[in-house]
Design an enzyme around this catalytic site. Structure first.
Site, PDB file in Angstrom:
ATOM      1  N   HIS A 168     -68.879 -80.044  45.456  1.00  0.00           N
ATOM      2  CA  HIS A 168     -69.723 -78.855  45.513  1.00  0.00           C
ATOM      3  C   HIS A 168     -69.352 -77.983  46.710  1.00  0.00           C
ATOM      4  CE1 HIS A 168     -73.036 -80.847  42.856  1.00  0.00           C
ATOM      5  NE2 HIS A 168     -72.134 -80.196  42.150  1.00  0.00           N
ATOM      6  N   SER A 193     -74.520 -77.954  47.334  1.00  0.00           N
ATOM      7  CA  SER A 193     -74.139 -79.213  47.984  1.00  0.00           C
ATOM      8  C   SER A 193     -75.395 -79.882  48.512  1.00  0.00           C
ATOM      9  CB  SER A 193     -73.157 -78.938  49.129  1.00  0.00           C
ATOM     10  OG  SER A 193     -73.077 -80.067  49.974  1.00  0.00           O
ATOM     11  N   GLU A 243     -75.003 -85.841  39.989  1.00  0.00           N
ATOM     12  CA  GLU A 243     -74.927 -87.283  40.230  1.00  0.00           C
ATOM     13  C   GLU A 243     -76.097 -87.992  39.547  1.00  0.00           C
ATOM     14  OE1 GLU A 243     -74.635 -88.604  44.376  1.00  0.00           O
ATOM     15  OE2 GLU A 243     -75.677 -90.427  43.777  1.00  0.00           O
TER      16      GLU A 243
END
Ligand code: SF4
Length: 316
Positions: A49, A230, A134
């Site tokens: 990211h 991120s 994730e």
């Protein structure tokens, strides 16, 4: 911090900062795939990211796609560091793609923990941010058994099949403190809550949060270099503010620094998320020196030695 306390305007550089072993491996995986198979190499979602890293790889011949339908049959597809569900792997096989897996080994570890708990009949409470790549990938390893818990406030809404068979896992890039609060809230509801076999918050997340705490306590302003998507970079801003920094901002790079942020500031702390390259840190420090900062100190003492080898399919 007052001007009396510091005679020169200074920059405190957190250590460690920036690329972790999983990001180093993911970026090197795309580069090696390009070198081995030639351009283009397709990459599912952003490999890590960070906008700068993604642009640099695009210039070398990587093509980032959100959907495997956009990848020609037989092409090479790299799975990003955040990991994918088994369903994505199966789709790649059906579409006759050549997969290269850049999933961080520390994310793969969480996948294995999820599968094991599910096989043992546990309901799994995955502490993390719903919608994060994730978390989607991990959930896909036991979709009937995993529910996402997005912070302590969400603990009250959890329902399970058997209160004696409940386990928690977490996204690797959360705030350590927030995760502890969520586990505490979950354990208050489920006293038999089983822990993961080992820490899920990864070493790099932990080390960067510890380092930003050291600089935040001494800084009027903390600049965290990283992209908005991120997760670990966003957490660094939150940790800096919680630790007492008067201001903390997430910036993509040197051009994002606003003059008004620096007004009256004597000490600026600088760090970078696990997916932000060091070249951006150098640019930020150069801009701060152009703005009148004259002293640079590195704060922190942890040396990271973690290294992950490239995926086996690229080692032949
Ligand atoms: Fe792996 Fe941690 Fe880096 Fe994520 S932040 S890629 S889990 S080492």
């Amino acid at each position: 911090m007052s001007e009396a306390a510091v005679s020169q305007r200074r920059v405190l550089l957190a250590s460690p900062r920036g690329f972790c072993a999983g990001v180093e491996r993911a970026v090197a995986t795309v580069e090696q795939a390009l070198s081995k198979h030639g351009s283009p190499v397709y990459v599912r979602h952003q490999i890590v990211h960070n906008a700068y890293v993604v642009s640099a790889l695009e210039r070398k011949g990587a093509v980032f796609v959100d959907n495997l339908r956009d990848v020609p049959h037989g092409a090479t597809i790299v799975f990003s560091a955040h990991g994918v569900s088994p369903a994505v792997r199966a789709e790649a096989e059906i579409r006759d793609l050549r997969p290269v897996d850049a999933t961080c080994p520390l994310v793969s570890k969480v996948h294995k923990e999820a599968v094991k708990f599910a096989e043992d009949g546990y309901d799994i409470l995955l502490i993390g941010h719903a919608g994060h790549e994730e978390v989607i990938g991990t959930t896909g390893h036991a979709p009937d058994r995993i529910q996402v818990v997005d912070g302590p406030h969400a603990a009250a809404g959890v329902t399970v099949r058997d209160e004696t068979k409940v386990a928690w896992l977490s996204q690797t890039t959360l705030s350590v403190d927030e995760t502890i609060d969520t586990v505490t809230a979950l354990r208050a509801r489920f006293p038999d809550l089983a822990n993961p076999p080992s820490d899920d918050i990864c070493y790099a997340t932990q080390n960067r949060q510890n380092a930003v705490k050291l600089i935040a306590a001494q800084s009027d302003l903390v600049l965290v270099i990283g992209s908005r998507n991120s997760s670990n970079s966003v957490r660094l801003v939150e940790v800096a503010l919680a630790e007492g920094a008067a201001g903390a901002y997430l910036i993509d790079g040197p051009d994002d620094i606003q003059d008004r942020w620096l007004s009256g500031v004597m000490t600026v702390g600088v760090t970078s998320g696990a997916s932000a390259p060091e070249v951006l840190v150098r640019g930020v420090v150069e801009n701060l020196f152009s703005a009148g900062f004259t002293d640079l100190q590195t704060v922190g003492s942890v040396t990271e030695t973690q290294h992950f080898v490239l995926p086996r399919s690229l080692m032949d």
